[in-house]
Design a protein around this motif. Sequence first.
Motif, PDB file in Angstrom:
ATOM      1  N   MET A 174     -20.368-110.785  56.184  1.00  0.00           N
ATOM      2  CA  MET A 174     -20.474-112.231  56.304  1.00  0.00           C
ATOM      3  C   MET A 174     -20.928-112.774  54.951  1.00  0.00           C
ATOM      4  O   MET A 174     -21.572-112.066  54.166  1.00  0.00           O
ATOM      5  CB  MET A 174     -21.482-112.623  57.387  1.00  0.00           C
ATOM      6  N   PHE A 175     -20.585-114.035  54.676  1.00  0.00           N
ATOM      7  CA  PHE A 175     -20.936-114.662  53.411  1.00  0.00           C
ATOM      8  C   PHE A 175     -21.728-115.933  53.717  1.00  0.00           C
ATOM      9  O   PHE A 175     -21.179-117.041  53.747  1.00  0.00           O
ATOM     10  CB  PHE A 175     -19.673-114.962  52.607  1.00  0.00           C
ATOM     11  N   PRO A 176     -23.037-115.794  53.971  1.00  0.00           N
ATOM     12  CA  PRO A 176     -23.835-116.931  54.439  1.00  0.00           C
ATOM     13  C   PRO A 176     -24.002-118.037  53.411  1.00  0.00           C
ATOM     14  O   PRO A 176     -24.242-119.184  53.769  1.00  0.00           O
ATOM     15  CB  PRO A 176     -25.181-116.288  54.792  1.00  0.00           C
ATOM     16  N   GLU A 177     -23.903-117.708  52.127  1.00  0.00           N
ATOM     17  CA  GLU A 177     -24.020-118.701  51.079  1.00  0.00           C
ATOM     18  C   GLU A 177     -23.347-118.157  49.828  1.00  0.00           C
ATOM     19  O   GLU A 177     -23.096-116.953  49.719  1.00  0.00           O
ATOM     20  CB  GLU A 177     -25.483-119.030  50.796  1.00  0.00           C
ATOM     21  N   PRO A 178     -23.001-119.041  48.875  1.00  0.00           N
ATOM     22  CA  PRO A 178     -22.328-118.568  47.664  1.00  0.00           C
ATOM     23  C   PRO A 178     -23.140-117.503  46.943  1.00  0.00           C
ATOM     24  O   PRO A 178     -24.351-117.626  46.775  1.00  0.00           O
ATOM     25  CB  PRO A 178     -22.202-119.842  46.815  1.00  0.00           C
ATOM     26  N   GLY A 179     -22.464-116.437  46.544  1.00  0.00           N
ATOM     27  CA  GLY A 179     -23.114-115.373  45.794  1.00  0.00           C
ATOM     28  C   GLY A 179     -23.824-114.341  46.635  1.00  0.00           C
ATOM     29  O   GLY A 179     -24.469-113.442  46.094  1.00  0.00           O
ATOM     30  N   VAL A 180     -23.716-114.436  47.978  1.00  0.00           N
ATOM     31  CA  VAL A 180     -24.418-113.504  48.864  1.00  0.00           C
ATOM     32  C   VAL A 180     -23.439-112.961  49.903  1.00  0.00           C
ATOM     33  O   VAL A 180     -22.660-113.715  50.493  1.00  0.00           O
ATOM     34  CB  VAL A 180     -25.606-114.180  49.581  1.00  0.00           C
ATOM     35  N   ALA A 181     -23.466-111.649  50.115  1.00  0.00           N
ATOM     36  CA  ALA A 181     -22.679-111.008  51.167  1.00  0.00           C
ATOM     37  C   ALA A 181     -23.611-110.124  51.991  1.00  0.00           C
ATOM     38  O   ALA A 181     -24.388-109.343  51.437  1.00  0.00           O
ATOM     39  CB  ALA A 181     -21.551-110.169  50.568  1.00  0.00           C
ATOM     40  N   GLU A 182     -23.549-110.270  53.303  1.00  0.00           N
ATOM     41  CA  GLU A 182     -24.354-109.447  54.204  1.00  0.00           C
ATOM     42  C   GLU A 182     -23.418-108.563  55.009  1.00  0.00           C
ATOM     43  O   GLU A 182     -22.453-109.052  55.610  1.00  0.00           O
ATOM     44  CB  GLU A 182     -25.197-110.332  55.126  1.00  0.00           C
ATOM     45  N   GLY A 183     -23.688-107.243  54.994  1.00  0.00           N
ATOM     46  CA  GLY A 183     -22.765-106.313  55.623  1.00  0.00           C
ATOM     47  C   GLY A 183     -23.410-105.405  56.650  1.00  0.00           C
ATOM     48  O   GLY A 183     -24.627-105.169  56.634  1.00  0.00           O
ATOM     49  N   ARG A 184     -22.561-104.898  57.566  1.00  0.00           N
ATOM     50  CA  ARG A 184     -22.959-103.896  58.557  1.00  0.00           C
ATOM     51  C   ARG A 184     -21.934-102.766  58.530  1.00  0.00           C
ATOM     52  O   ARG A 184     -20.747-102.999  58.264  1.00  0.00           O
ATOM     53  CB  ARG A 184     -23.037-104.518  59.955  1.00  0.00           C
ATOM     54  N   TYR A 185     -22.399-101.552  58.815  1.00  0.00           N
ATOM     55  CA  TYR A 185     -21.525-100.381  58.727  1.00  0.00           C
ATOM     56  C   TYR A 185     -21.706 -99.500  59.958  1.00  0.00           C
ATOM     57  O   TYR A 185     -22.833 -99.270  60.416  1.00  0.00           O
ATOM     58  CB  TYR A 185     -21.863 -99.578  57.469  1.00  0.00           C
ATOM     59  N   TRP A 186     -20.561 -99.038  60.498  1.00  0.00           N
ATOM     60  CA  TRP A 186     -20.562 -98.055  61.580  1.00  0.00           C
ATOM     61  C   TRP A 186     -19.766 -96.833  61.124  1.00  0.00           C
ATOM     62  O   TRP A 186     -18.640 -96.978  60.621  1.00  0.00           O
ATOM     63  CB  TRP A 186     -19.909 -98.627  62.836  1.00  0.00           C
ATOM     64  N   LEU A 187     -20.340 -95.655  61.280  1.00  0.00           N
ATOM     65  CA  LEU A 187     -19.638 -94.428  60.913  1.00  0.00           C
ATOM     66  C   LEU A 187     -18.380 -94.260  61.757  1.00  0.00           C
ATOM     67  O   LEU A 187     -17.323 -93.871  61.270  1.00  0.00           O
ATOM     68  CB  LEU A 187     -20.563 -93.223  61.084  1.00  0.00           C
ATOM     69  N   SER A 188     -18.483 -94.571  63.043  1.00  0.00           N
ATOM     70  CA  SER A 188     -17.322 -94.657  63.932  1.00  0.00           C
ATOM     71  C   SER A 188     -17.581 -95.829  64.852  1.00  0.00           C
ATOM     72  O   SER A 188     -18.656 -95.935  65.445  1.00  0.00           O
ATOM     73  CB  SER A 188     -17.132 -93.361  64.734  1.00  0.00           C
ATOM     74  N   PHE A 189     -16.612 -96.725  64.954  1.00  0.00           N
ATOM     75  CA  PHE A 189     -16.842 -98.001  65.622  1.00  0.00           C
ATOM     76  C   PHE A 189     -16.254 -97.984  67.021  1.00  0.00           C
ATOM     77  O   PHE A 189     -15.057 -97.765  67.209  1.00  0.00           O
ATOM     78  CB  PHE A 189     -16.210 -99.125  64.801  1.00  0.00           C
ATOM     79  N   ASN A 190     -17.110 -98.242  68.015  1.00  0.00           N
ATOM     80  CA  ASN A 190     -16.655 -98.279  69.404  1.00  0.00           C
ATOM     81  C   ASN A 190     -17.005 -99.608  70.066  1.00  0.00           C
ATOM     82  O   ASN A 190     -17.226 -99.676  71.259  1.00  0.00           O
ATOM     83  CB  ASN A 190     -17.289 -97.131  70.203  1.00  0.00           C
ATOM     84  N   GLY A 191     -17.063-100.653  69.268  1.00  0.00           N
ATOM     85  CA  GLY A 191     -17.404-101.955  69.827  1.00  0.00           C
ATOM     86  C   GLY A 191     -18.717-102.459  69.266  1.00  0.00           C
ATOM     87  O   GLY A 191     -19.564-101.681  68.831  1.00  0.00           O
ATOM     88  N   PRO A 192     -18.924-103.764  69.262  1.00  0.00           N
ATOM     89  CA  PRO A 192     -20.100-104.353  68.622  1.00  0.00           C
ATOM     90  C   PRO A 192     -21.399-104.155  69.381  1.00  0.00           C
ATOM     91  O   PRO A 192     -22.453-104.528  68.894  1.00  0.00           O
ATOM     92  CB  PRO A 192     -19.730-105.839  68.558  1.00  0.00           C
TER      93      PRO A 192
END
Length: 415
Positions: free
Chosen positions: A384-402
Amino acid sequence: MINRLFSIIISFLLLLGAHTSLASATEVAYAKQGGWQITTVKDRGQFSYCAADTDNSSVSLRIATDGQNWQIGAPFYEQGPVMGDIGFYQLNEVLQFNTDGDGWASAAIPAGFLNSLRVERQFMMQLDRGVQVWSLKGSSAAIGKAMECAANRGAKPKQKANRQPKDLSERNYGTVRGWTVRTGYDDRGTPYCSAEVRRKNGTLRIMSNGSEWLLGVPYTGNGTKNGGIILDGQGDGAEFFSNGSGWAATQVAPEFIEDIAKGRKLTIEHGRASHVVRLKGSAAALLKIKECLQTGGQPPVGQAHMPKPQIQSQTPSLAFSGSWVWNNATTKMQQPGNVSKLEMFENNRFRYCYNSDCRLVTGDYGPDDSMSFSSDGTNYFEFMFPEPGVAEGRYWLSFNGPARAPDATITMYAP
């Protein structure tokens, strides 16, 4: 800023002998840009350079380019070279100006100094007539017009280069992060792409035909009006044109478009109207315009049909870096001192790097302005990019839904 550039300016003086001086036998008016006169200068009938001139009612200031190099000068009728004091708000540096008896003293301009002339409010110089101060209102647009003049080798375009596209026969190209991207043809038959956003306090349209960039605001009238552009507190004057298409537009330099991609708030003053637009999603919108231009206005049908740019040789429009914080102790990839980078290119293409391991990926934008991708077909990244110059991320090794908590999170920042 002058202190940092002084040594560079001195080295550029050596180049002056290879170029025509700031004044020549033949000068032809090219265009009027606000309070600046754009002039084509010819030497023995051949194109030499283009200049943007302004004055303070006493002395003229000239900013000139041949399309590659830049010079700045003022009238001077004595023998030289001459030492002059320069600055923006005080005379804090001494610079050597060359003269050749043609009535001007001139010095070369490195790129960084030219950018200062675009954004500062005034410029000061002292040669032989005491301290002279010039307003730099409208300098960014004037420098852009001088660049256009030099690119045309001084030949006037048949129609105004900054005449905005007519809002006819447009069709939707797509949407991205709250911006609507459209494509159509202007009144010269040239295809263009635009991105439009409507906020509570204003509406903004960014347009390009691949060589020119325009900013537009809604307006139903015709003719020319003066106004202003203020980006994150830094303002400049602008001249807006309208041909009854429903928009008033002004041409801006490509460098300013890149500033918009990184900006927070843009205010456009047109006549008595003021349009205030938050720039959330502008970087993605500009990438979409470039994609639209690249595809000729034809929306790609699925990623398989999207032309893949050779991004190895391109410069990313945005780049972020940071370190992942691991939430799952069993994750084999966790490295507390990791350095991760995310670079954004055209056509929703990204380069993601975890330490020295870099992958080229195609991202998908969701309705909530999120961007996601997988680097190996199994894992899952969401940013997500909540404001200019900032990115917030999440990582799943294997994704099975949020529903499952991410294995790692990150906050990344643009340099």
